[in-house]
Motif scaffolding. Structure first.
Motif, PDB file in Angstrom:
ATOM      1  N   PRO A  15       0.825  -1.210   0.000  1.00 48.66           N
ATOM      2  CA  PRO A  15       0.000   0.000   0.000  1.00 48.66           C
ATOM      3  C   PRO A  15       0.861   1.263   0.000  1.00 48.66           C
ATOM      4  O   PRO A  15       1.930   1.310   0.608  1.00 48.66           O
ATOM      5  CB  PRO A  15      -0.805  -0.113   1.297  1.00 48.66           C
ATOM      6  N   ALA A  16       0.372   2.292  -0.671  1.00 48.08           N
ATOM      7  CA  ALA A  16       1.129   3.544  -0.807  1.00 48.08           C
ATOM      8  C   ALA A  16       1.508   4.169   0.535  1.00 48.08           C
ATOM      9  O   ALA A  16       2.639   4.658   0.672  1.00 48.08           O
ATOM     10  CB  ALA A  16       0.329   4.534  -1.662  1.00 48.08           C
ATOM     11  N   PRO A  17       0.626   4.178   1.564  1.00 46.05           N
ATOM     12  CA  PRO A  17       1.033   4.778   2.848  1.00 46.05           C
ATOM     13  C   PRO A  17       2.228   4.086   3.486  1.00 46.05           C
ATOM     14  O   PRO A  17       3.059   4.743   4.137  1.00 46.05           O
ATOM     15  CB  PRO A  17      -0.220   4.641   3.719  1.00 46.05           C
ATOM     16  N   ASP A  18       2.338   2.760   3.302  1.00 47.32           N
ATOM     17  CA  ASP A  18       3.470   2.035   3.863  1.00 47.32           C
ATOM     18  C   ASP A  18       4.776   2.433   3.164  1.00 47.32           C
ATOM     19  O   ASP A  18       5.823   2.576   3.809  1.00 47.32           O
ATOM     20  CB  ASP A  18       3.255   0.525   3.725  1.00 47.32           C
ATOM     21  N   VAL A  19       4.682   2.608   1.857  1.00 41.70           N
ATOM     22  CA  VAL A  19       5.865   3.018   1.105  1.00 41.70           C
ATOM     23  C   VAL A  19       6.287   4.428   1.512  1.00 41.70           C
ATOM     24  O   VAL A  19       7.469   4.703   1.743  1.00 41.70           O
ATOM     25  CB  VAL A  19       5.585   2.961  -0.408  1.00 41.70           C
ATOM     26  N   TYR A  20       5.315   5.318   1.628  1.00 38.57           N
ATOM     27  CA  TYR A  20       5.605   6.696   2.028  1.00 38.57           C
ATOM     28  C   TYR A  20       6.287   6.731   3.396  1.00 38.57           C
ATOM     29  O   TYR A  20       7.267   7.455   3.600  1.00 38.57           O
ATOM     30  CB  TYR A  20       4.313   7.520   2.060  1.00 38.57           C
TER      31      TYR A  20
END
Length: 311
Positions: A15-20
């Motif tokens: 998920p994008a929030p984890d990458v961010y």
């Protein structure tokens, strides 16, 4: 003046929030990105922060100071080098994380940069460094985000501490003067130390194991007189894919608390070859922990004798 603009991207199964979140936490970058040696957060104010980065570019250790603007809602991080290193005249860019419909993410890494005096040869050098580091960083980001659960078993940290009746400066000097380690440390056979930029060292040495064999390691070190030396190994023993750490020297009422911290990721593909077919991940953890702890503790005890001999 020629300003080059380039973009690299990769798709990550997370998920994008984890990458961010992983990108925002810069102090973990030496563990994530192969070129990064050490990162310090100099100051922060809300969404803005100033960081100092030590990393390799085309294999050469460099350091610079950058400002970052964090946008957790937009999943963007913009950056601009505040203090650059030759041959770079200006460097900036942006991380953009885009959610995809299947729970994965597209990560785009943008750069814009100029060479000092618009030198064509230097611009080509920067082109190659940016391309190499961007590809390396994106691949490492993908691997680390996607393998978070798996890496919990093979990544570990530990610390050894020795109390010394002496000054932090003397203990620091012993660790800093690694070019003398072949004379001062029985487990070090040969040493090659360079420090072209003050405070940024490259240390290559041959270390003796208990069985009499030797292995070669190469590290980049960042020194902070007289309280800390951070390092990252770039040539590693066969059982490790990552080894970062730092030496710290803290004044106490009774002298100095000197510590050696290690963070290691095991190379599971080599466990059977090195330790035998029946060896487990736990066996490899114990083996590496003991080997590193033995050497670092021995080094600290020699530093103790050196510092206490100054009294």
């Amino acid at each position: 003046m020629t300003t080059r603009e380039v973009e690299h991207e990769i798709t990550i199964d997370a998920p994008a929030p984890d990458v961010y979140r992983l990108l925002a936490e810069v102090t973990n970058w030496p563990r994530i990105f192969p070129p990064t040696i050490h990162v310090d957060r100099v100051d922060s104010n809300g969404s803005q922060e100033r960081i100092r980065i030590w990393a390799t570019a085309n294999g050469q250790p460099k350091n610079w100071t950058s400002r970052r603007e964090l946008d957790p809602e937009g999943l963007r991080i913009t950056f601009r080098q505040e203090v650059t290193t030759k041959p770079i005249a200006a460097m900036g860019g942006e991380w953009i994380i885009e959610p995809l419909g299947d729970g994965s993410s597209r990560v785009r890494l943008l750069h814009d940069y100029r060479a000092i005096d618009d030198d064509a040869h230097d611009l080509l050098w920067i082109d190659e460094a940016v391309d190499r580091n961007s590809r390396s960083e994106l691949a490492a980001l993908k691997e680390n985000v996607e393998a978070v659960h798996a890496s919990e078993d093979v990544t570990f940290s530990f610390e050894d501490t020795v109390h010394i009746d002496g000054s932090a400066k003397d203990v620091y000097d012993f660790i800093n003067e690694a070019d003398l380690w072949h004379e001062r440390l029985p487990h070090v056979a040969t040493v090659r130390l360079t420090e072209d930029t003050p405070g940024l060292q490259t240390l290559e040495m041959d270390t003796r194991a208990k069985d009499g064999s030797t292995h070669t390691t190469k590290s980049h070190r960042v020194t902070f007189p007289h309280h800390k030396i951070a390092y990252k190994q770039v040539t590693l023993p066969a059982l490790m894919t990552l080894h970062t750490g730092y030496w710290t020297f803290q004044e106490t009422d009774n002298g100095v608390s000197a510590s050696s911290q290690h963070t290691v990721t095991l190379n599971t593909a080599n466990i059977a070859r090195i330790l035998g077919d029946q060896a487990t991940t736990a066996d490899a953890r114990a083996y590496v922990h003991q080997a590193l702890s033995t050497n670092s503790t021995a080094t600290l005890h020699h530093a103790k004798a050196y510092a206490e001999g100054k009294n």
